[in-house]
Design a protein around this motif. Structure first.
Motif, mmCIF file in Angstrom:
data_model
loop_
_atom_site.group_PDB
_atom_site.id
_atom_site.type_symbol
_atom_site.label_atom_id
_atom_site.label_comp_id
_atom_site.label_asym_id
_atom_site.label_seq_id
_atom_site.Cartn_x
_atom_site.Cartn_y
_atom_site.Cartn_z
ATOM 1 N N PHE A 12 0.974 3.973 -2.872
ATOM 2 C CA PHE A 12 0.692 5.384 -2.608
ATOM 3 C C PHE A 12 1.734 6.274 -3.253
ATOM 4 O O PHE A 12 1.428 7.256 -3.912
ATOM 5 N N LEU A 61 1.494 6.640 -6.869
ATOM 6 C CA LEU A 61 0.273 7.264 -7.379
ATOM 7 C C LEU A 61 0.336 8.774 -7.201
ATOM 8 O O LEU A 61 -0.449 9.509 -7.773
ATOM 9 N N ILE A 62 1.263 9.232 -6.381
ATOM 10 C CA ILE A 62 1.351 10.668 -6.094
ATOM 11 C C ILE A 62 1.594 11.437 -7.390
ATOM 12 O O ILE A 62 2.493 11.108 -8.159
ATOM 13 N N LEU A 80 0.831 -1.204 0.000
ATOM 14 C CA LEU A 80 0.000 0.000 0.000
ATOM 15 C C LEU A 80 0.867 1.258 0.000
ATOM 16 O O LEU A 80 0.643 2.181 -0.782
ATOM 17 N N VAL A 81 1.884 1.272 0.874
ATOM 18 C CA VAL A 81 2.743 2.459 0.964
ATOM 19 C C VAL A 81 3.501 2.650 -0.345
ATOM 20 O O VAL A 81 3.611 3.765 -0.857
#
Lengths: 278, 382
Positions: free
Chosen positions: B72, B75-76, B68-69
Motif C-alpha cells: 500500500f 503504491l501511494i 499488504l501494508v
C-alpha cells in the motif's frame, strides 16, 4: 417453486416493508433529474443560509444556503450508485474466486483462502480507508475500495457452498455423463448456490451504503460538488453546524439509516423466501 | 479437560506438523497410530496442539498483512520525500532524504528492512510531529482499548439480557421492540448517532461532556499510570478524576457499542430460542423446574456459547471501527490518530496505525478461538 418462494417473501413483514422502502428509494433516485432538475454548481442562496425547516425548504438549508431536501435527494443517487456498483463488482469477483477455490481445491484454494484471510484481517472500514489512501479520494476509489472489502465475504460464502454441493448426487451425475468442470460449476453448482448469495447481496448493499457514507464522512468518498450523504454530515460536523443547526445533521443521517434499513429488511425477506433454512 | 490432555502428552510421540495439514490424511499420524483404549487422547487431539495449530495458522496471515501494508505504502501516489520537504526542495535535498529513508534501495531490500524494524517494534517517526510511531502508539493504545472495552460492556450488559428476554417472551411486544431496535442498531451510521447524542446530552441538556477523555482542569493535575484513565483513577483513589473520566466515556461507549449491542441481542435471541427447543429443556420443564431456573441453570450455559464467539469477533472490530467514533468525540486513540494521518498525508502514522490495528485484530480473534476451545471442549476434536 418460484411462486412458493414469492409467497414466503410476501408473507414476511420484513420483506414487505423492505421491498416497499427499497423500491421507493430507488425510484425516487432514478426519477430525480425528471422530477427535480438540479445543478449542484449553481445552487447557492447566500441570503438563506442555515434556514430551519419551513414550507419553502422542507429540510432547511445548509451553510451555503443549499436546499437540504434537494441535496439529500441527489445524495441518495450517489450513495445508491456507489453501493450497487461496488456490491456488483465484489459479487462478481468474489463468487468467481470462491467457485475456483471450492471446485479446484489444492494450491488454488490455498492461495485464494490466504488472500481471503488477509483481507478479513483488516476491519472493513480500515481496509477501505487504506485503499482510498492509495488511489486518492474520488467516487471511483470509494467504489473500488468498498468492492474489495466485499470480496472476501463472497469468496467464503461461495466456497463453502461449492464444498457442500460438490459431492452431491446431482453433481456426481453431471460428472458421470461427462460434463466439463466449467459446465458443472456454471450450470449445476452456481444455480444451486444462488439463493444465499442473493440474500447476502441485498444485505451487502446495506453495509456498502454505510461504508460509503463513512468514507464520505472522512472526506474519502465522492468529492464536492457531488452531493453525498456522508459528505453532508462531514460538512455539518467540521463547520460546527451540527451543534447549532441540528437539521443539517438530522436529515442526511436519517436517510442513510432509511436506505440501510430498506436493504437489510429486504435481505431478511429474501432469506425467508429463498432460503428458509438459512 | 485441560489437565487430562496435558497429562496424556507424554504417551504419544509428537510428530512436528503431523496433523497441521488436516486436508490431507496422508500426513495424519493420529489416524494411523494404534490406540490402546478408545478414549485415549493423542497430542494431536489435545488442547496444547489445538493452541499450537491456531498460533501457527496466524503466521501466513501476519506475513500477508505486512506485505499488504508495505505494498500500500509503495503504491501511494506522490513521493514521500516531496511530502516531507515540500514542493520547493532541490533535487539534491530530495535525493538526500530518499537515501536517508532508504527509498533508493531495491523494493525487496526495503521490505526486509521494514520487517526487521517491525520485529524491533521500530515503526519509524511521524513526518509531521517527529515523534516515534511506537511511542505514540504506547500512549494512544490504552485510550482505544479503554473505549473498546467500555463499548463492549455496554453491548454485553444491554444486548445479552435483551436477547434472552426476547427469546423467552417470543412474539411479545418486548420481543418485537428488541428486534426492531437491533435492526435499527445495525442500520444506523454510528457517527451520526454520536453527533445526535452530543447535540442532545452535551449541548442541550449539559449532562455529559461532548469530547475528549478528561476535562481540561483535571488534565493538568491527573497523572496516568497505565493510560487506562478509569483504572488509574481507581488506583490513585481519585474520585474526581474517576467521575470525570467516566462521564467522558459514556457517550463514545454508547456510540461505539451500538452495533455490537444490536448483533449480540440478535445472536443471543436466536441461540436461546434454539436451546429452549432442545429435549433436555423440555425434560427439565416437565420435571417441574421453574422457568427462571430452566433458563438460568440449563439453557443459558449452552445458549451463550455462540455468543462468546461473536462477542470476541465484535471486540476485534471495535478496535478498527473506533476511527469514526474517535473522530467525532475527539478521543485521543489510534483511530483519530489514523484519521489525522490521512488528513496530513502522514504515511508512517497511517502505516503504523493500520498495521497495529490489523495485528491486534488477528491476535484478539486467535485468543478468542483458543479460549473458545476451553469453554467448549468439543471444538478441539473437530
Amino acid at each position: 417453486m418460484l411462486t412458493r418462494a414469492q409467497q414466503r417473501f410476501w408473507q414476511s413483514t420484513s420483506g414487505r416493508i423492505g421491498a416497499v422502502l427499497a423500491i421507493s428509494l430507488v425510484t425516487l433516485a432514478l426519477l430525480a433529474p425528471i422530477l427535480h432538475p438540479y445543478d449542484p454548481t449553481t445552487d447557492r442562496d447566500y441570503l438563506a443560509r442555515l434556514v430551519p425547516p419551513s414550507s419553502q425548504h422542507w429540510f432547511g438549508t445548509d451553510a451555503l444556503g443549499r436546499d437540504l431536501l434537494t441535496l439529500i435527494w441527489y445524495g441518495i443517487r450517489t450513495s445508491l450508485l456507489i453501493s450497487v456498483v461496488s456490491v456488483s463488482l465484489g459479487f462478481l469477483i468474489g463468487v468467481t474466486l470462491g467457485l475456483l477455490a471450492g471446485y479446484l481445491g489444492g494450491r488454488v484454494d490455498g492461495v485464494i483462502s490466504w488472500l481471503t484471510d488477509i483481507l478479513l484481517a483488516f476491519p472493513s472500514i480500515l481496509l477501505a480507508i487504506a485503499i482510498v489512501t492509495v488511489t486518492g479520494p474520488s467516487l471511483q476509489s470509494a467504489m473500488i475500495a468498498i468492492a474489495i472489502v466485499q470480496i472476501p465475504i463472497y469468496i467464503r460464502l461461495t466456497r463453502s457452498m461449492v464444498l457442500s454441493l460438490r459431492e452431491q448426487e446431482f453433481v456426481q451425475a453431471a460428472r458421470a455423463i461427462g460434463a466439463t468442470p466449467f459446465q458443472i460449476v456454471v450450470q449445476h453448482i452456481l444455480p444451486a448456490s444462488l439463493a444465499p448469495l442473493i440474500v447476502q447481496a441485498s444485505l451487502s448493499i446495506g453495509t456498502a451504503t454505510l461504508e460509503a457514507a463513512g468514507l464520505g464522512f472522512l472526506g474519502l468518498g465522492a468529492q464536492p460538488p457531488t452531493p453525498e450523504l456522508g459528505g453532508m454530515l462531514a460538512d455539518a460536523f467540521k463547520g460546527g453546524y451540527s451543534l447549532t443547526s441540528p437539521w443539517t445533521t438530522l436529515f442526511p443521517g436519517l436517510f442513510i439509516t432509511l436506505m440501510v434499513l430498506a436493504f437489510n429488511l429486504l435481505g431478511d425477506g429474501l432469506r425467508d423466501g429463498l432460503d428458509p433454512k438459512g | 479437560m485441560l489437565t487430562v490432555t496435558t497429562e496424556r502428552q507424554g504417551f504419544e510421540p509428537w510428530v512436528p506438523f503431523g496433523t497441521l495439514d488436516f486436508k490431507s490424511s496422508a500426513f495424519d499420524h493420529s489416524a494411523t497410530s494404534p490406540k490402546s483404549d478408545p478414549i485415549s487422547v493423542t497430542f494431536s487431539e489435545s488442547m496444547g496442539f489445538y493452541i499450537l495449530k491456531r498460533l501457527f495458522s496466524l503466521l501466513p496471515v501476519l506475513f500477508g498483512i505486512t506485505l499488504l501494508v508495505f505494498g500500500f505504502l509503495h503504491l501511494i501516489p506522490g513521493d514521500p520525500a516531496v511530502v516531507l520537504l515540500g514542493e520547493r526542495a532541490t533535487p539534491e535535498q530530495l535525493a538526500a532524504v530518499r537515501a536517508q529513508l532508504g527509498l533508493d534501495r531495491p523494493l525487496w531490500v526495503q521490505y526486509l528492512a521494514f520487517l526487521n524494524s517491525l520485529f524491533h517494534l521500530d515503526l519509524g517517526t511521524s513526518i509531521i510531529s517527529g515523534i516515534p510511531i511506537a511511542d505514540e502508539l504506547k500512549v494512544r493504545c490504552p485510550a482505544t482499548f479503554e473505549l473498546a472495552i467500555a463499548a463492549m460492556m455496554v453491548a454485553l450488559i444491554v444486548g445479552i439480557p435483551a436477547g434472552i428476554i426476547a427469546a423467552i417472551r417470543r412474539n411479545s411486544w418486548i420481543d418485537n421492540l428488541t428486534m426492531t431496535g437491533s435492526l435499527l442498531g445495525v442500520s444506523v451510521p454510528v457517527y451520526w448517532l454520536g453527533l445526535l447524542l452530543i447535540y442532545l446530552f452535551a449541548v442541550n441538556l449539559h449532562w455529559l461532556p461532548p469530547s475528549g477523555r478528561i476535562s481540561v482542569d483535571q488534565g493538568f493535575i491527573f497523572q496516568p499510570i497505565t493510560g487506562f484513565y478509569i483504572l488509574d483513577a481507581v488506583l490513585q483513589g481519585n474520585s474526581t478524576a474517576l467521575m470525570d473520566g467516566f462521564a467522558h466515556l459514556v457517550l463514545p461507549a454508547i456510540t461505539l457499542g451500538t452495533i455490537p449491542l444490536a448483533i449480540l441481542a440478535r445472536i443471543t435471541r436466536s441461540s436461546m430460542l434454539e436451546t429452549l427447543s432442545q429435549d433436555y429443556i423440555r425434560t427439565a420443564k416437565a420435571k417441574g423446574v421453574p422457568e427462571f431456573w430452566v433458563v438460568c441453570r440449563h439453557a443459558l450455559k449452552n445458549a451463550l456459547l455462540p455468543v462468546t464467539t461473536i462477542a470476541g469477533l465484535q471486540f476485534g472490530t471495535l478496535l478498527g471501527g473506533a476511527i469514526l467514533t474517535e473522530t467525532i468525540f475527539a478521543w485521543p486513540g489510534i483511530g483519530s490518530w489514523i484519521y489525522q494521518g490521512i488528513l496530513e498525508r502522514d504515511y508512517p502514522v497511517v502505516q503504523g496505525g493500520v498495521i497495529f490495528v490489523a495485528i491486534a485484530f488477528v491476535l484478539v480473534n486467535a485468543l478468542i478461538d483458543i479460549s473458545y476451545g476451553f469453554i467448549d471442549p468439543r471444538i478441539q476434536l473437530r
